[in-house]
Design a protein around this motif. Structure first.
Motif, PDB file in Angstrom:
ATOM      1  N   GLY A  12      52.552  26.524 -24.613  1.00 30.71           N
ATOM      2  CA  GLY A  12      54.006  26.573 -24.744  1.00 30.71           C
ATOM      3  C   GLY A  12      54.666  27.858 -24.290  1.00 30.71           C
ATOM      4  O   GLY A  12      55.681  28.254 -24.863  1.00 30.71           O
ATOM      5  N   THR A  14      57.211  29.678 -22.420  1.00 35.38           N
ATOM      6  CA  THR A  14      58.483  29.163 -21.922  1.00 35.38           C
ATOM      7  C   THR A  14      58.796  29.711 -20.528  1.00 35.38           C
ATOM      8  O   THR A  14      58.242  30.734 -20.109  1.00 35.38           O
ATOM      9  CB  THR A  14      59.638  29.537 -22.865  1.00 35.38           C
ATOM     10  OG1 THR A  14      59.818  30.966 -22.830  1.00 35.38           O
ATOM     11  CG2 THR A  14      59.374  29.065 -24.283  1.00 35.38           C
ATOM     12  N   SER A  15      59.719  29.048 -19.861  1.00 35.89           N
ATOM     13  CA  SER A  15      60.170  29.520 -18.547  1.00 35.89           C
ATOM     14  C   SER A  15      60.773  30.911 -18.663  1.00 35.89           C
ATOM     15  O   SER A  15      60.579  31.762 -17.792  1.00 35.89           O
ATOM     16  CB  SER A  15      61.200  28.556 -17.957  1.00 35.89           C
ATOM     17  OG  SER A  15      60.588  27.335 -17.638  1.00 35.89           O
TER      18      SER A  15
END
Length: 68
Positions: A12, A14-15
């Protein structure tokens, strides 16, 4: 022309976090080594957790042992 490969587990990220890693790694190479950001490459590879090991164990097994 620096090339930096960052490997993380696929848990997970994140961008936004990836963007920060790229920006700050590029900035560090510019500051420390005087490298041109325009020719600095940063690649982030997400590795499946099942393919990541520490201390001779897959991460999921190591974590299971640590929870006991």
């Amino acid at each position: 022309m620096p090339y930096v490969k960052i490997q993380v587990t696929d848990e997970g990220v994140t961008s936004s976090q990836k963007q920060r890693l790229i920006a700050q790694t590029t900035e560090m190479l510019s500051d420390v080594l005087n490298k041109d950001p325009a020719t600095t490459f940063v690649v982030i590879e997400e590795v499946p957790l099942e393919n990541w090991g520490i201390s001779g164990l897959p991460v999921h097994e190591l974590r299971r042992k640590q929870q006991r």
